[in-house]
Design a protein around this motif. Structure first.
Motif, PDB file in Angstrom:
ATOM      1  N   ASP A 101       0.869  -1.174   0.000  1.00 38.70           N
ATOM      2  CA  ASP A 101       0.000   0.000   0.000  1.00 38.70           C
ATOM      3  C   ASP A 101       0.910   1.230   0.000  1.00 38.70           C
ATOM      4  N   ARG A 104       0.342   4.442   2.170  1.00 42.45           N
ATOM      5  CA  ARG A 104       0.532   4.170   3.602  1.00 42.45           C
ATOM      6  C   ARG A 104       2.024   4.102   3.951  1.00 42.45           C
ATOM      7  N   ALA A 107       3.428   7.563   3.924  1.00 37.12           N
ATOM      8  CA  ALA A 107       3.003   8.293   5.124  1.00 37.12           C
ATOM      9  C   ALA A 107       3.872   7.934   6.315  1.00 37.12           C
TER      10      ALA A 107
END
Length: 111
Positions: A101, A104, A107
């Motif tokens: 992902d 993600r 982040a």
């Protein structure tokens, strides 16, 4: 020869120390850094063991594959097949990487 005034050096050191305090206040407690430095040696040792095992087992498996293929076909053809299979095996880690992902993960990397 360049000389530095002690007051100026102390002032620069104080500013640097103040900036470090500010960054520590912004990024959380120092205990996380201390924990990181304590476990870094263990992680490094684990990484080295993993690397050494990979360099040991990888060629051993490829030689076993070559020996098995040599019994089935001619040596030049077995070498070509072994090389092709080895090349294809390097692409196997792409499957889990493509399933990551990405937003993600990015982040987690952002401060």
């Amino acid at each position: 020869m360049h000389t530095v005034d002690r007051r100026q050096a102390g002032d620069e050191c104080g500013r640097s120390h103040g900036q470090n305090l500010k960054s520590a206040q912004l990024h959380g407690p120092v205990t996380g850094v201390e924990h990181f430095t304590e476990t870094q040696g263990h992680v490094s040792a684990l990484w080295n063991i993993n690397r050494q095992l990979s360099f040991l087992l990888g060629p051993a498996r490829m030689m076993a594959l070559f020996a098995a293929l040599s019994t089935i076909t001619s040596t030049p053809h077995a070498f070509a097949l072994c090389f092709a299979i080895g090349s294809a095996l390097t692409l196997v880690p792409l499957v889990p990487v493509l399933r990551l992902d990405t937003p993600r993960v990015l982040a987690l990397l952002a401060p």
